[in-house]
Each structure stands twice: as C-alpha cells, then as structure tokens.
Design a protein around this motif. Structure first.
Motif, PDB file in Angstrom:
ATOM      1  N   THR A 229       4.608  -4.141  14.459  1.00 25.53           N
ATOM      2  CA  THR A 229       4.352  -2.716  14.252  1.00 25.53           C
ATOM      3  C   THR A 229       5.622  -1.945  13.920  1.00 25.53           C
ATOM      4  O   THR A 229       6.728  -2.369  14.280  1.00 25.53           O
ATOM      5  CB  THR A 229       3.689  -2.091  15.510  1.00 25.53           C
ATOM      6  N   LYS A 231       6.831   2.298  13.973  1.00 24.43           N
ATOM      7  CA  LYS A 231       6.491   3.690  14.298  1.00 24.43           C
ATOM      8  C   LYS A 231       7.424   4.582  13.484  1.00 24.43           C
ATOM      9  O   LYS A 231       8.653   4.454  13.603  1.00 24.43           O
ATOM     10  CB  LYS A 231       6.695   3.971  15.787  1.00 24.43           C
ATOM     11  N   HIS A 265      -3.869   6.529   4.197  1.00 17.86           N
ATOM     12  CA  HIS A 265      -5.089   5.861   4.633  1.00 17.86           C
ATOM     13  C   HIS A 265      -5.765   5.104   3.487  1.00 17.86           C
ATOM     14  O   HIS A 265      -6.769   4.429   3.712  1.00 17.86           O
ATOM     15  CB  HIS A 265      -6.037   6.852   5.297  1.00 17.86           C
ATOM     16  N   ARG A 276      -3.080  -2.370  10.065  1.00 13.93           N
ATOM     17  CA  ARG A 276      -3.568  -1.084  10.567  1.00 13.93           C
ATOM     18  C   ARG A 276      -2.580  -0.020  10.103  1.00 13.93           C
ATOM     19  O   ARG A 276      -1.391  -0.290   9.970  1.00 13.93           O
ATOM     20  CB  ARG A 276      -3.553  -1.038  12.095  1.00 13.93           C
ATOM     21  N   ASN A 278      -2.158   4.277  11.115  1.00 14.11           N
ATOM     22  CA  ASN A 278      -2.726   5.481  11.709  1.00 14.11           C
ATOM     23  C   ASN A 278      -1.740   6.635  11.623  1.00 14.11           C
ATOM     24  O   ASN A 278      -0.558   6.482  11.930  1.00 14.11           O
ATOM     25  CB  ASN A 278      -3.098   5.245  13.175  1.00 14.11           C
ATOM     26  N   VAL A 279      -2.267   7.784  11.149  1.00 13.14           N
ATOM     27  CA  VAL A 279      -1.504   9.024  11.264  1.00 13.14           C
ATOM     28  C   VAL A 279      -2.033   9.695  12.520  1.00 13.14           C
ATOM     29  O   VAL A 279      -3.187  10.116  12.567  1.00 13.14           O
ATOM     30  CB  VAL A 279      -1.718   9.942  10.044  1.00 13.14           C
ATOM     31  N   GLY A 280      -1.211   9.750  13.548  1.00  9.84           N
ATOM     32  CA  GLY A 280      -1.687  10.254  14.838  1.00  9.84           C
ATOM     33  C   GLY A 280      -1.407  11.721  15.055  1.00  9.84           C
ATOM     34  O   GLY A 280      -2.000  12.343  15.932  1.00  9.84           O
ATOM     35  N   ARG A 281      -0.510  12.271  14.237  1.00 13.21           N
ATOM     36  CA  ARG A 281      -0.140  13.666  14.472  1.00 13.21           C
ATOM     37  C   ARG A 281       0.346  14.296  13.168  1.00 13.21           C
ATOM     38  O   ARG A 281       1.092  13.667  12.419  1.00 13.21           O
ATOM     39  CB  ARG A 281       0.968  13.716  15.515  1.00 13.21           C
ATOM     40  N   GLN A 298       3.489  11.920  12.526  1.00 12.31           N
ATOM     41  CA  GLN A 298       3.812  10.726  13.313  1.00 12.31           C
ATOM     42  C   GLN A 298       2.832   9.645  12.892  1.00 12.31           C
ATOM     43  O   GLN A 298       1.619   9.822  13.015  1.00 12.31           O
ATOM     44  CB  GLN A 298       3.697  11.012  14.815  1.00 12.31           C
ATOM     45  N   ILE A 299       3.369   8.560  12.364  1.00 14.43           N
ATOM     46  CA  ILE A 299       2.480   7.499  11.887  1.00 14.43           C
ATOM     47  C   ILE A 299       2.907   6.148  12.463  1.00 14.43           C
ATOM     48  O   ILE A 299       4.039   5.977  12.926  1.00 14.43           O
ATOM     49  CB  ILE A 299       2.434   7.421  10.342  1.00 14.43           C
ATOM     50  N   GLU A 300       1.972   5.218  12.436  1.00 14.32           N
ATOM     51  CA  GLU A 300       2.316   3.847  12.820  1.00 14.32           C
ATOM     52  C   GLU A 300       1.618   2.876  11.891  1.00 14.32           C
ATOM     53  O   GLU A 300       0.528   3.149  11.375  1.00 14.32           O
ATOM     54  CB  GLU A 300       1.939   3.555  14.273  1.00 14.32           C
TER      55      GLU A 300
END
Ligand SMILES: [Zn+2]
Length: 433
Positions: A229, A231, A265, A276, A278-281, A298-300
């Motif tokens: 992963t 971040k 995405h 995977r 994800n944009v979480g913020r 903030q993405i991972e």
C-alpha cells in the motif's frame, strides 16, 4: 516445554494485564509514543537488556506521516508531566519513539527479532459502562486517542517477553532482539527502523498481532494476506478570485481535486493482481462566492503485490498531475505511509507450527492464512530480513474481540496476553541454527 517458563508466565499474568491497561489508559498516536517508549526502555534496561533507542534505531528522514512540531512537543510535555524517566524521554525528543533491546546469551546461535508495535489511533473511545475499559476504570484519558487495535496488548506482550527471557537466559542460545515499533497505524514507522538497520543482523523474525478476525484459541503461524500500500496526501494550490466579478482570474483548486477524484477511481485494474484505490478525504475552498485556491485529498492505493501497488500509485500521480494542469494549479504529492508485499518464509512457519502445537490455551494452529486483509508495515521489516537471507513471518494470536478493530468499543481478550508471551518465549527458546 518448560515448567519454569509456565510458572513464570502464570505469576506474570496479572502484571501483563496491568501493563496493558496502563498503556490503554494513556494512548499515544504514531511518533508521539513518548510515555509508552520511556516506560518500556526503562523496564528493559532494569531487566539487563541492552537498550538502544531514539536516533539509534529510527532514521528520522525515513519516517512518514510525522505530526507537526506543535503536536509532537505537546505530547512530549504530556509524557514529561506524567512522570516518566527524563533520561529515557529525552532520547525520543522530536518523535524518535522507537525502542530496541537485545539479550545476548553468549552462546552461538541465530539472532531472533520479535516486533511489536506501540501506537494508538485517532478514535474517541466509547464511554458507556458495558465497554470494559470504561466500566473497569482504564478508559483512555487522552481525548480523541484510543488503543483500538490491540497495540497496548502488544506492548505488554513485549514487556512480558523481556521479563521471562531475562529469567530464562541460561536456556537461550544466540541473541534475542525485541523491537518496539512506533507509528504502525498508517504504515508510517517500519521503514524508519529498517533504514536505521534495526533488522540487518536478524536471522529469524516474527511480528505478532492479536485478533485480526481470529478467535481466542487460534494461532496463525504465517499470515500472507497483507496488501502492499501507499498513502498519499495531495495538495492543490491555485488562485482565488471573485466568482461573480472576475472568475477568469481564478485558478480553481477545488475543480482540480474533483476531476482528480473522478479520474483516480477510473484507473484501470491490472491483469496481474487485484488493486484498490480510495479517496478518503477531500477538503477544498473557503467561501461560496470565491474561486477555491486550495484543495486537499487523502488517498491510498493497494495491491496484492508491490508491483501492482506501484502501478496504481504511478497512474494516480499522472491523474493528479493531469487534473492540476487542466486547471493551471499546482499539485504537491507527499507519501505519508507505505508497506510492501511479503510472504512468510515456509521453513520458518513450519518450525513455528511445531513449537506452538500443544501449548496450553491453543486449540487450533493454522500454518498459513491467505485471507485478504488490510496492510501492515511489518512487511517492510520482513522483506528486509528475507532479502538478507533470513527467515520472517507474521503471526496472529487469536483473540475474541468486543468489537472490530478500529471501532470505539474495541476490546481484546486479556487472557491471550500470557498465551502470546508463552508462544514467543517458546519460539525464542527453541532457536538453534
Ligand atoms: Zn494493529
């Protein structure tokens, strides 16, 4: 099996719970584990372990996701006010909160590295009395921080192991190295220890975690399910302008972020493995009638292999840069956490299965578990050990949980603490070549 060891651990059990509850009560997030680290360093030193700490074991430049200076110094002063050893505390100043301790038997044999982690999460702990830490008086007293992953238990296991191995020193061969890692959450800490060379003399390596979906009584000797992963924090900087009066003068950071989210995405998956993203913020703008001059994401990214994660991450960087260019804004991308792929070493897992089978408190021994999980930066240390010809594994000591990991009412089964100490002590005592 050793009766001496069993007796020693039985006597130690209430102390393990006491340590765990103390760490639980004073949770410290990544790179601010000042109190936790000072307590551990002082205890290990008292027990006769050779303790290295702070800059000796943490490469400051390789740290990721370090809190700002104000957060670090507030946490440092909080630890000082709590009355821990000043001499040890000073070693951790600035957020160098790693502790590594060595016990050398003086007899030839391998160096066994055992890694536990120390940090808490940015979670407000449940306060209702049915939540045992609240009901029994050891709920977090640091607002907004909580041990909701069991790392309080891991720190206690590390201390317990230090105690029993020091007592059983005459039966050890080679050396045992206990590694207390800061900042596991967000996969921020392991690289800094790896870069400081902490595992470069380690021949056999074990990282351990409580719970992770495995009930009390089970032990996983080789967990292979972790994803690689990255971040990333992204900051877009544009130019503000009146949205009615002179919109063409603006450079719209909000729009860049929004286009980036859509594009991120839409990154194609890779044929060689699952991924995977994800944009979480997303945070942007200041006022309804102003062109937003700042946006933050903030993405991972994750992948079943490091190569897949690298692929998604590289595409993500292109998408972000493209979105920034289209709006004539700048994009700054900071990597705030990273973990690589790693599989447990088969021969090491097989040996551990033999050691663990039949120990009290263990009903099911699982040799390898390939269930997809989240990510863990112990893989960074494991990969480093393996790259130098050593063996490494990640073990799970099953624990019934009151709620899932990272939830406000998370709680571990404390009866697993002595079981985990027994497992790791037996592995240390079984070391030969
Ligand atoms: Zn954890």
């Amino acid at each position: 099996m050793s009766d001496t060891l069993a007796d020693c651990i039985e006597v130690l059990a209430p102390q393990l719970t006491a340590w765990r509850r103390d760490f639980h009560r004073y949770p410290e997030q990544g790179w601010t584990e000042f109190r936790t680290a000072a307590i551990i360093a002082e205890r290990l030193d008292d027990l006769g372990w050779t303790v290295t700490a702070g800059a000796e074991v943490v490469d400051a430049a390789a740290r990721m996701g370090v809190p700002d200076e104000a957060t670090l110094s507030a946490a440092f002063e909080r630890a000082r006010a709590a009355g821990v050893s000043e001499a040890w505390l000073d070693r951790f100043a600035g957020g160098l909160t790693g502790v590594v301790a060595m016990l050398d038997s003086g007899r030839p044999g391998p160096t066994l590295g055992i890694r536990v982690d120390l940090d808490a999460l940015p979670i407000q702990e449940a306060r209702d009395a049915v939540h045992r830490p609240a009901g029994e008086g050891f709920v977090s007293c640091h607002a907004g921080s909580m041990h909701a992953c069991g790392h309080d238990g891991h720190a206690a296991i590390g201390l317990g192991l230090a105690e029993v191995l020091a007592a059983d020193r005459d039966r050890l061969v080679g050396r045992v190295k206990l590694i207390f890692q800061p900042a596991e959450e967000g996969v921020r800490g392991a690289a800094a220890l790896a870069e400081a060379g902490v595992v470069d003399d380690v021949d056999r390596f074990v990282a351990v975690h409580l719970g992770l979906g495995c009930p009390s009584g089970t032990v996983v000797c080789g967990c292979d399910g972790f994803l690689a992963t990255s971040k990333l924090d992204v900051r877009f900087d544009g130019r503000s302008a009146h949205a009615g009066g002179q919109p063409e003068a603006g450079r719209n950071a909000l729009l860049a972020a929004a286009f980036a989210v859509t594009g991120l995405h839409a990154i194609a998956p890779h044929s060689l493995g699952a991924s995977r993203l994800n944009v979480g913020r997303l945070q942007a703008g200041t006022a309804r009638n102003a062109i937003a001059d700042r946006a933050e994401l903030q993405i991972e990214t994750r992948g079943t292999t490091t190569a897949i994660d690298d692929y998604v991450r590289a595409r993500a960087v292109q998408v972000i840069q493209g979105a920034a260019d289209a709006q004539q804004v700048t994009a700054e991308i900071t990597c705030v956490g990273r973990a690589v792929e790693c599989l447990a070493s088969p021969d090491w897992v097989a040996r551990i299965v033999e050691v663990v089978a039949g120990l009290p408190g263990i009903e099911q021994v699982i040799d390898r578990d390939r269930q997809p999980r989240g990510s863990e930066d112990a893989t960074t240390l494991m990969a480093r050990v393996q790259a130098r010809g050593g063996w490494a594994t990640y073990m799970i000591v099953g624990s019934d949980l009151a709620a899932g990991h990272h939830q406000p009412d998370f709680d571990i089964d404390e009866s697993r603490l002595p079981v985990a100490v027994r497992i790791l002590a037996e592995i240390a005592l079984a070391a030969d070549s």
